[in-house]
Design a protein around this motif. Structure first.
Motif, PDB file in Angstrom:
ATOM      1  N   ARG C  28       0.820  -1.203   0.000  1.00 48.51           N
ATOM      2  CA  ARG C  28       0.000   0.000   0.000  1.00 48.51           C
ATOM      3  C   ARG C  28       0.865   1.269   0.000  1.00 48.51           C
ATOM      4  NH1 ARG C  28      -5.036   1.227   3.889  1.00 48.51           N
ATOM      5  NH2 ARG C  28      -5.602  -0.642   2.742  1.00 48.51           N
ATOM      6  N   ALA C  31       2.288   1.693  -3.412  1.00 47.64           N
ATOM      7  CA  ALA C  31       1.239   2.063  -4.372  1.00 47.64           C
ATOM      8  C   ALA C  31       0.880   3.538  -4.218  1.00 47.64           C
ATOM      9  CB  ALA C  31      -0.002   1.189  -4.177  1.00 47.64           C
ATOM     10  N   GLN C  32       0.809   3.998  -2.980  1.00 48.41           N
ATOM     11  CA  GLN C  32       0.417   5.403  -2.794  1.00 48.41           C
ATOM     12  C   GLN C  32       1.548   6.343  -3.204  1.00 48.41           C
ATOM     13  OE1 GLN C  32      -1.393   5.693   1.111  1.00 48.41           O
ATOM     14  NE2 GLN C  32      -3.278   4.811   0.289  1.00 48.41           N
ATOM     15  N   GLN C  35       1.355   6.560  -6.876  1.00 47.98           N
ATOM     16  CA  GLN C  35       0.223   7.386  -7.318  1.00 47.98           C
ATOM     17  C   GLN C  35       0.549   8.869  -7.158  1.00 47.98           C
ATOM     18  OE1 GLN C  35      -3.914   5.772  -6.164  1.00 47.98           O
ATOM     19  NE2 GLN C  35      -2.513   4.497  -4.979  1.00 47.98           N
ATOM     20  N   ARG C  36       1.205   9.180  -6.024  1.00 48.48           N
ATOM     21  CA  ARG C  36       1.519  10.591  -5.790  1.00 48.48           C
ATOM     22  C   ARG C  36       2.495  11.140  -6.822  1.00 48.48           C
ATOM     23  NH1 ARG C  36       2.460   9.070  -0.630  1.00 48.48           N
ATOM     24  NH2 ARG C  36       0.476   8.938   0.472  1.00 48.48           N
ATOM     25  N   ARG C  41      -1.337   5.973 -12.339  1.00 46.56           N
ATOM     26  CA  ARG C  41      -2.389   6.981 -12.502  1.00 46.56           C
ATOM     27  C   ARG C  41      -3.727   6.583 -11.920  1.00 46.56           C
ATOM     28  NH1 ARG C  41      -1.975  11.182 -17.211  1.00 46.56           N
ATOM     29  NH2 ARG C  41      -4.041  11.641 -16.416  1.00 46.56           N
ATOM     30  N   HIS C  42      -4.114   5.308 -12.082  1.00 44.84           N
ATOM     31  CA  HIS C  42      -5.420   4.864 -11.591  1.00 44.84           C
ATOM     32  C   HIS C  42      -5.267   3.486 -10.980  1.00 44.84           C
ATOM     33  CE1 HIS C  42      -7.366   8.158 -13.728  1.00 44.84           C
ATOM     34  NE2 HIS C  42      -6.683   7.804 -14.804  1.00 44.84           N
ATOM     35  N   LEU C  43      -6.078   3.231  -9.972  1.00 47.93           N
ATOM     36  CA  LEU C  43      -6.039   1.950  -9.269  1.00 47.93           C
ATOM     37  C   LEU C  43      -7.456   1.633  -8.825  1.00 47.93           C
ATOM     38  CD1 LEU C  43      -4.775  -0.420  -7.702  1.00 47.93           C
ATOM     39  CD2 LEU C  43      -4.106   1.190  -5.912  1.00 47.93           C
ATOM     40  N   TRP C  44      -8.039   0.564  -9.429  1.00 43.63           N
ATOM     41  CA  TRP C  44      -9.410   0.181  -9.078  1.00 43.63           C
ATOM     42  C   TRP C  44      -9.444  -1.289  -8.667  1.00 43.63           C
ATOM     43  CZ3 TRP C  44      -9.061   2.579 -14.211  1.00 43.63           C
ATOM     44  CH2 TRP C  44      -9.397   3.944 -14.209  1.00 43.63           C
ATOM     45  N   ILE C  55      -3.778   1.693 -14.190  1.00 45.00           N
ATOM     46  CA  ILE C  55      -3.238   2.415 -15.342  1.00 45.00           C
ATOM     47  C   ILE C  55      -1.936   3.076 -14.902  1.00 45.00           C
ATOM     48  CG2 ILE C  55      -3.668   4.196 -17.081  1.00 45.00           C
ATOM     49  CD1 ILE C  55      -5.699   1.933 -17.264  1.00 45.00           C
TER      50      ILE C  55
ATOM     51  N   ALA D  85     -14.707  -1.389  -8.124  1.00 43.80           N
ATOM     52  CA  ALA D  85     -14.998  -0.867  -6.786  1.00 43.80           C
ATOM     53  C   ALA D  85     -13.815  -0.016  -6.349  1.00 43.80           C
ATOM     54  CB  ALA D  85     -15.235  -2.023  -5.822  1.00 43.80           C
ATOM     55  N   HIS D  87     -10.558   0.901  -4.501  1.00 44.57           N
ATOM     56  CA  HIS D  87      -9.426   0.111  -4.012  1.00 44.57           C
ATOM     57  C   HIS D  87      -8.915   0.764  -2.730  1.00 44.57           C
ATOM     58  CE1 HIS D  87      -5.557  -1.863  -3.726  1.00 44.57           C
ATOM     59  NE2 HIS D  87      -5.925  -2.695  -4.665  1.00 44.57           N
ATOM     60  N   SER D  89      -6.128   1.073  -1.442  1.00 46.02           N
ATOM     61  CA  SER D  89      -4.861   1.813  -1.537  1.00 46.02           C
ATOM     62  C   SER D  89      -4.938   2.993  -2.499  1.00 46.02           C
ATOM     63  CB  SER D  89      -3.733   0.875  -1.990  1.00 46.02           C
ATOM     64  OG  SER D  89      -3.595  -0.202  -1.109  1.00 46.02           O
ATOM     65  N   ALA D  90      -6.105   3.246  -3.096  1.00 44.84           N
ATOM     66  CA  ALA D  90      -6.201   4.314  -4.099  1.00 44.84           C
ATOM     67  C   ALA D  90      -6.310   5.680  -3.438  1.00 44.84           C
ATOM     68  CB  ALA D  90      -7.404   4.078  -5.005  1.00 44.84           C
ATOM     69  N   LEU D  91      -5.586   6.640  -3.985  1.00 46.19           N
ATOM     70  CA  LEU D  91      -5.743   8.029  -3.550  1.00 46.19           C
ATOM     71  C   LEU D  91      -6.997   8.611  -4.184  1.00 46.19           C
ATOM     72  CD1 LEU D  91      -2.086   9.371  -3.858  1.00 46.19           C
ATOM     73  CD2 LEU D  91      -3.244   8.386  -1.869  1.00 46.19           C
ATOM     74  N   GLU D  93      -9.398  10.857  -6.438  1.00 47.21           N
ATOM     75  CA  GLU D  93      -9.199  11.483  -7.754  1.00 47.21           C
ATOM     76  C   GLU D  93     -10.019  12.773  -7.819  1.00 47.21           C
ATOM     77  OE1 GLU D  93      -9.034   9.267 -11.245  1.00 47.21           O
ATOM     78  OE2 GLU D  93      -8.412   7.402 -10.301  1.00 47.21           O
TER      79      GLU D  93
END
Lengths: 105, 105, 105, 105, 105, 105, 105, 105, 105, 105
Positions: C28, C31-32, C35-36, C41-44, C55, D85, D87, D89-91, D93
């Protein structure tokens, strides 16, 4: 950047032989031009099938798509693309310019 | 003769890290020796997977099998082999000796 | 360059819960961080499965492979990578810097 | 709610080029209108194929179906839908309104 | 919103029978509570297999994922989710409250 | 007895729109008559596809086959049938007569 | 009602030979009792595999599931069930009672 | 020797209904003659599909091929053949002569 | 009668090397005895895989199953059997007795 | 070198019977000439299908491709090629010259 593309051709049953031959001639010319400029690095026939394995060296997936979708046979192909990365055990390869210089007669 | 081999590695869960690292080290040495002698012509990583795409140039399928089945990671691999033929639109490629001479620093 | 990666996690049956939780915590955090910095770019989550659709925006397939193979859960994942290109009907998207500035509280 | 849709187009062999171009023009206009109103959040080309990956944000699966089945190319597409759904760990958007405001020239 | 989930259970070989029976008992209690509150609308066994077909009525894919991933047997299941929409030829169905009132003895 | 049938429609390219609309109208009438008499218990659209998931309650597989093969669109469908059994965790469902009485306006 | 079931056995590696032989002995006794009472109408080995093709004649899918899931080898089997209907070109078959009377020595 | 054949019929779109009905009538006559002489032992419809499961008892794979390839619908069928062997738990079955004598009215 | 069998070996991870070598030695002896008596007509390695393609000439599928299931490696194999028939364009082949007489040194 | 090729023929619906018979006649003549010269070593029909299994002995994959792609039915075939190697348990086979001498009447 390197991509592998596996292309399988399904010639359209309704197209007459001359028209299809013309398509193939244009396909060949484009394929050779792209090999000469170094973007279509390798092109092999899959034995026993109307299909090929190709290695492309391009700047981006956009450039790959532009090339593949501009092939005269593209409307009659199934294409599978695999993105390739450097393998940690791979030895360096000669660059394209040298490769074709050497291969020239 | 050219063959494409797609190899996917499934590391054995029960093997300890040191033992597996030793296997990988021997795998790398063999892979590089085979690249140098021209039989393992290309070796690429499939992006995002513990897998590779390889092109072998060997005298026969027997030689290909001897090489692939002697790899230290062979017991932990799925391998798919595709026989490649000359493609009528392919330009000639430089031979192996020249390739590695050129690639050398 | 954009890549889609579909990752399915198969947690190892033999790993105890604490060790696996520690792996997930490191996953995690990485991953964060990714993303930062705009590369992930995207995580679903795929609904109903221990799997995700991601993505990535990276400079090359090498960078993608470096990222994906460095994930703490990589040894327990099946990953499928798809190279994405620009779609001729797509509207421009805001760049990453702006996206996260806006998403910040 | 988010859905991923992977759409592969199989252009009908019997349709003449003008008619198909008109379909594609209407497809593009609808795709852009849906991107502008925030329901078709992302649209990417799959490199090397006449196919796309799309992310929709809609109120329900009914709305998704209404959109997808109203596309002019729908009769010539294979579509695979995946429900997405959040996630863990996703920031967060940025929301759609901001995204397009920022992307505008 | 309606989702179909097809779940196949692969009981872990290493778990002893009592522990697995306890899991199944908790699974059953949760399944029945979710049926009573109307979110797990239908639950059928696939004949001849340790698998089920389920219909969920939930507010979102997030809620679906929360439910499915909280099932005690989730770590031992393969799950395939299909988003369902209204069918134009479908007759209206009674709502959940009435359904269970009627089904009660 | 309960059966799940997943039906995917492939409209025939050569049929003109009016003829196909007439088929679909007859399909709808039959589907609604079968829902009213309780044999076609559920009918859902698969989001994003010209396909449905149906649950039939019939006396036998012969009756199921008679129904499915009499559908006007049957010649243009792929059908997958799954036999369903009672699930030990399922709560009782209201019978058909009550269901439609309640659903009626 | 007739069902075809194709069963493939995956013997558990960790079970000792005596325990597995005892399971197979109980499997055989149950299979023969079910053949004698007419519910397991046919039982054939798939040549070259640890698998069988079976035809069951039962009152319902519930009865089929009860039989198949009670087999001692069920936890080690993959099972695929196909519901069979009367074929319009099939000649009538003798009923079960007569079949076994005739087959008896 | 016993073979299972699973046959799926894909009626040719371009054939008119009368011609196809004539083919089916000839198919039925041949199927019934082969059932009477004991070589086509069983013939079942797969519920919900234009397909059958058949059991043939013939002297050899040559005889099986001769029969299947002589069916009027053979050009419009996909056929999968499985060689069957005696199952060690199977009870003896009555021979063909008796079976049809008994089944006769 | 001729059958093709494609056998893929999955060596059991938990078996020690000596035990597995002993199995392979017994496998080889049986394979050679069956080749000498003419029932295992051909045996080829699939290049790059621990797998073979075999042609058997046996009296029946029962005999084929008896042979294949008696192989020491059978518990660790996936086997796919294909029944072969005479091809109308095939030239006659020498019988087995002559073949091995000629092949002998 | 040995290759296995599995060829499945899909006769073109639009070709009239005489034209297709002429193709098949030319196919047979070529197949028999190639069997006589030893390159098409074995040719078997897959029972119940318009398909064959063939074993070729050729100098290279190029020669294999040249042969297969020159078959009159090649445009209507799906072909899968498998490269074969020597199996360590295989007995020597008689060479081709002897085989056909012996098979000759």
């Amino acid at each position: 950047m390197l991509f592998m593309a596996e292309m399988t051709v399904h010639p359209p049953a309704w197209m007459d032989a001359d028209e299809f031959d013309a398509l193939k001639q244009r396909e060949r010319e484009l394929a050779q031009r792209l090999q000469r400029d170094g973007r279509w690095r390798h092109l092999w026939r899959i034995a026993g099938r109307y299909a090929n394995v190709s290695i492309f060296e391009v700047a981006s997936a956009d450039e790959l798509h532009e090339i593949v979708s501009s092939l005269p046979l593209f409307p009659y192909m199934d294409v599978q693309v695999t993105a390739l990365a450097h393998h940690p055990s791979a030895l360096p390869e000669p660059d394209n310019e040298l490769r074709h210089e050497l291969a020239a007669p």
